[in-house]
Design a protein around this motif. Structure first.
Motif, short mmCIF file in Angstrom:
data_model
loop_
_atom_site.label_atom_id
_atom_site.label_comp_id
_atom_site.label_asym_id
_atom_site.label_seq_id
_atom_site.Cartn_x
_atom_site.Cartn_y
_atom_site.Cartn_z
N GLN A 1 22.24 41.67 59.26
CA GLN A 1 22.14 41.30 60.67
C GLN A 1 21.92 42.53 61.54
N ASN A 2 22.69 43.58 61.29
CA ASN A 2 22.56 44.79 62.11
C ASN A 2 21.17 45.39 61.99
N LEU A 3 20.65 45.46 60.78
CA LEU A 3 19.32 46.03 60.57
C LEU A 3 18.23 45.17 61.21
N ALA A 4 18.51 43.87 61.35
CA ALA A 4 17.54 42.97 61.98
C ALA A 4 17.63 42.99 63.50
N GLY A 5 18.65 43.68 64.05
CA GLY A 5 18.76 43.79 65.50
C GLY A 5 19.82 42.91 66.12
N MET A 6 20.68 42.29 65.30
CA MET A 6 21.78 41.49 65.83
C MET A 6 23.06 42.29 65.77
N ARG A 7 23.67 42.51 66.91
CA ARG A 7 24.90 43.30 66.96
C ARG A 7 26.05 42.53 66.31
N GLY A 8 27.13 43.25 66.05
CA GLY A 8 28.34 42.61 65.56
C GLY A 8 28.78 43.20 64.24
N GLY A 9 30.03 43.64 64.19
CA GLY A 9 30.53 44.23 62.96
C GLY A 9 31.81 43.61 62.48
N PHE A 10 32.20 42.44 63.02
CA PHE A 10 33.44 41.83 62.58
C PHE A 10 33.22 41.05 61.29
N GLY A 11 34.09 41.27 60.33
CA GLY A 11 34.00 40.53 59.08
C GLY A 11 35.34 40.47 58.37
N ARG A 12 35.56 39.39 57.65
CA ARG A 12 36.76 39.23 56.86
C ARG A 12 36.41 38.44 55.60
N ALA A 13 37.12 38.70 54.51
CA ALA A 13 37.04 37.89 53.30
C ALA A 13 38.48 37.60 52.90
N ARG A 14 38.86 36.32 52.84
CA ARG A 14 40.24 35.96 52.59
C ARG A 14 40.32 34.89 51.48
N GLU A 15 41.31 35.06 50.59
CA GLU A 15 41.55 34.08 49.55
C GLU A 15 42.06 32.78 50.15
N THR A 16 41.78 31.67 49.48
CA THR A 16 42.37 30.38 49.83
C THR A 16 43.40 30.03 48.76
N SER A 17 43.94 28.83 48.84
CA SER A 17 44.93 28.39 47.86
C SER A 17 44.30 28.03 46.52
N VAL A 18 42.98 27.96 46.46
CA VAL A 18 42.27 27.63 45.22
C VAL A 18 41.72 28.92 44.62
#
Length: 768
Positions: free
Chosen positions: A101-118
């Motif tokens: 996204q950033n390289l394509a010109g869309m700002r934003g750096g928020f990200g998360r990866a979280r486990e679920t119960s499965v």
């Protein structure tokens, strides 16, 4: 090190997207829009990145810019270090999506990866200012990661980025509009995009909002815009008011164009009467064949042709906003130098279009140069065609007035700024691009025979945001300050209501009190959409789309929104902040079983979203210190321990409500006397407005029909919450008293969830 069997095993594995949802506003992850994806990595759960031969090398070579991701180590290269040491596919998917996204010109750096119960199923969350663009980046990231995992050597990153950039160009805001929206955000003015594609944006909410469409606003009169398109009429009006303009007239044929040129005096300029962007403009013509040829070319670009006296000098563009000069740029000629072997067409590509500042989109400060009719005529002046090969060292002029790429704002003579401002006022434009020709912008026009040649509505801002040479100018800020003077933030009072039950009742009560206070009030709740007491839509409207309809309604002066946990989890809040945020109560079990919610801690995370967006304190700066005054309030049920704990998160005021005036949370809150802490309580069957140790009676419960004389305990709490919200909004106690005394219970009893409210017997023991 894993062997070939491991690689073969990985080749058979996949990353599957089970669900993808766009959270349009504040949510449990962040204040900004995100894409939340439920991802199943299956057996890849057993293969962290450090167990996959060559994966680190292939990933880092495919996207070398990942080196800038700091990740857990909070240092450059932190993310790639995690990959090298071992991390899981969804963490990698998160970072790759953001980087594409950033390289394509869309700002934003928020990200998360979280486990679920499965096991093997994760939630991946990434910034998503445009759902379609981010979704495309997410799928591309999946393919890139799988390619690198499966030992394949090539993934077409450049092709992917070209496609994503194309989506950004066609679907996202252009740079001119974006600079205004960014300036509004700096002023804490909300923005709502009114079209999925295009640059029509609403700044502010409801009755206090304004509209922009690039550099046009809802203060740009249609008549003024029409005048500006008629260049002959514009000149006539300017001339009558003493603004210097070139002599000229409309012509009706090629022969008439030559006659006009002879009458005016050579050289002349020929251009369309209603063209734009410089198309079909021919400068310094001296020969009959040039004039007649230019006439036919100009006619294709407009509905008529204008012949004008040629003004020697350089073209300048002055930006006028609200009658003030904001920025000025100078145009420049474009030439190539012969090398004895290349044609002029080839030299243009080699010497001009190779400049990285040139491009075909608005992101580039300079345009690509092509041999259009004006350029062909220019080189024919010099005896060349596009296929000609100029001698080595010979300079060939291609374009007399190229991009207005050189900032000269600080050089503009005050008299020229005044003339440009007058021109904008004569035409009637609040934002205008004034084109004038003069040899020296720092000297009065009268000294050098300069003149204003055009007045343009909706001028491009890019030249001022990204000049090729000189200082970028804060033109977005100037436009926002013009639309919202004197610190206006364009916001209407917003009340958001969340909790486990009672939300609809409280929403109706608060909306009623706002309406009685004289504000045209919009309400979006689970039994419909309302404007004052009129229902305009039925069914469950406690949703993002319905609430957004309230915010874009320019007659609405206040808004009330019901926000259930499913709406927060599935769509996000419709507003970025609110004046009052209410949480009625909490019964965690009511929220279990959906969106992987299984614990009280998760319920806390959902409901705190409403508290997080309460308008924070505003700093009023004096000569010595910063004085901080509360501007928003969280209205919380004091009997719920979770909400008492949650009160610490509120950046505004906290107002408790409670049936029991002696609850420890209430007494401790009121004990902070110096700060004037407020609460709405019941004492001896009467609702009291408490500020510190002081209590002011409002109304007896026996006079509030909705509470059944005080016996409907849950409804008493609902009334207390509504009273606290109205008090926080500054509604007079007499009006609050009248509003709740005359509120009918019929509508609220039919609200969804009413039958699920606890009975007196179920709740009576909870208040001691």
């Amino acid at each position: 090190m894993p062997d070939c069997t491991t690689v073969d095993h990985i080749n058979k594995k996949d990353i599957k997207f089970l669900e993808i949802r766009h959270l349009n506003g504040p949510n449990i992850w962040t204040y900004y829009p995100v894409l939340e994806t439920l991802v199943d990595i299956g057996e890849l759960e057993d293969f962290p990145s450090n167990t996959i031969p060559g994966f680190y090398e292939r990933l880092s070579s495919s996207l070398p810019s990942l080196i800038e991701h700091r990740c857990s180590y909070e240092e450059r290269g932190g993310f790639l270090r995690r990959v090298e040491e071992g991390t899981w596919p969804c963490h990698i998917l998160e970072h790759v999506t953001l980087e594409l996204q950033n390289l394509a010109g869309m700002r934003g750096g928020f990200g998360r990866a979280r486990e679920t119960s499965v096991r093997g199923v994760y939630k991946v969350i990434v910034s998503a200012w445009h759902a379609e663009i981010t979704r495309s980046a997410l799928f591309a990231a999946r393919e890139l990661v799988l390619t690198a995992m499966q030992g394949q050597q090539f993934y077409d990153v450049e092709g992917t980025l070209e496609r994503l950039r194309g989506m950004v160009d066609s679907l996202w805001l252009g740079p001119s509009t974006a600079c205004i929206v960014d300036a509004a955000a700096t002023r804490n003015i909300p923005a709502i995009r009114l079209l999925a594609k295009g640059n029509l944006v609403q700044l502010g909410h409801g009755a206090r909002s304004r509209h922009i469409w690039t550099a046009e606003t809802d203060r740009t009169p249609a008549i003024a815009e029409s005048i500006s398109r008629d260049k002959d009429l514009t000149k006539s009006l300017l001339r009558s008011c003493g603004v210097p303009v070139p002599e000229g007239r409309i012509v009706t044929s090629a022969e008439d164009a030559w006659e006009a040129a002879e009458d005016i005096g050579l050289p002349v300029v020929i251009k369309p009467c209603d063209g734009n962007h410089g198309r079909g403009v021919f400068i310094e013509l001296t020969r009959r064949e040039e004039v007649e040829s230019a006439y036919h070319a100009a006619l294709k670009e407009g509905s008529g042709v204008l012949v004008e006296r040629y003004i020697p000098g350089t073209e300048h563009r002055l930006l006028i906003v609200g009658g003030q000069l904001v920025a000025a740029n100078r145009g420049d000629s474009v030439s190539v130098t012969g090398d004895g072997t290349s044609t002029i067409t080839e030299l243009i590509d080699q010497q001009i279009n190779s400049d990285p500042r040139r491009g075909t989109t608005e992101d580039f400060p300079l345009n690509m140069i092509r041999l259009d009719s004006a350029a062909r005529m220019e080189i024919s002046h010099q005896g060349f065609t596009g296929d000609s090969v100029p001698a080595a060292g010979l300079e060939v002029l291609i374009q007399r007035n190229g991009n207005h790429a050189f900032d000269v704002t600080d050089e503009v003579h005050p008299s020229i700024a005044a003339a440009a401002s007058l021109a904008a006022r004569i035409v009637g434009l609040d934002i205008a691009g004034i084109d004038l020709v003069t040899a020296d912008i720092s000297r009065p026009l009268s000294e050098q025979g300069g003149a204003i040649v055009e007045v343009n509505a909706g001028p491009s801002l890019l030249m001022h945001i990204k000049p090729a040479v000189g200082t970028p100018r804060p033109v977005g800020k100037a436009i926002v300050d013009h639309l919202f003077p004197d610190g206006d933030d364009g916001r209407i009072p917003i009340v958001g209501i969340s909790g486990s039950y009672g939300k609809t009742t409280v929403a109706h009560l608060v909306a009623r009190l706002l309406t009685l206070s004289g504000k045209h009030t919009g309400l979006a709740c689970s039994d419909g959409l309302y404007l004052d007491s009129r229902q305009i839509d039925k069914g469950d409207c406690a949703k993002w789309d319905a609430a957004n309809r309230i915010l874009i309604n320019r007659s609405v002066e206040a808004a009330v929104f019901e926000n259930g946990s499913d709406a927060i989890l599935g769509e996000g809040l419709v507003y970025d902040c609110c004046q009052v945020g209410i949480i009625t109560n909490v019964e965690p079990a009511r929220h279990y079983g959906r969106y992987d919610i299984e614990t009280p801690e998760q319920v806390y995370t959902i409901l705190r979203t409403q508290v997080d967006v309460v308008t924070p304190t505003a700093a009023a700066v004096d000569d010595v210190i910063d004085m901080v005054l509360p501007t928003g309030a969280a209205v919380l049920n004091a009997r719920v321990a979770m909400l008492v704990e949650m009160s610490k998160l509120c950046n505004g005021e906290v107002i408790y409500f409670s049936l029991d005036p002696e609850l420890p949370a209430v007494t401790a809150h009121r004990a902070q006397e110096a700060q004037g802490k407020r609460a709405v309580i019941v004492r001896n069957g009467e609702i009291m407005l408490a500020t510190g140790p002081n209590e002011v009676p409002l109304i007896k419960l026996t006079n509030v029909p909705l509470t059944d004389g005080g016996r409907a305990v849950a409804q008493v709490e609902n009334v207390l919450a509504a009273v606290a919200a109205a008090w926080a909004l500054g509604i007079a106690p007499d009006l609050i008293r009248s509003g709740i005394a005359t509120a009918e219970s019929g509508q609220e009893k039919h609200a969804p969830g009413y039958r699920d409210l606890p009975t007196d017997r179920e709740t009576q023991g909870n208040y001691s």
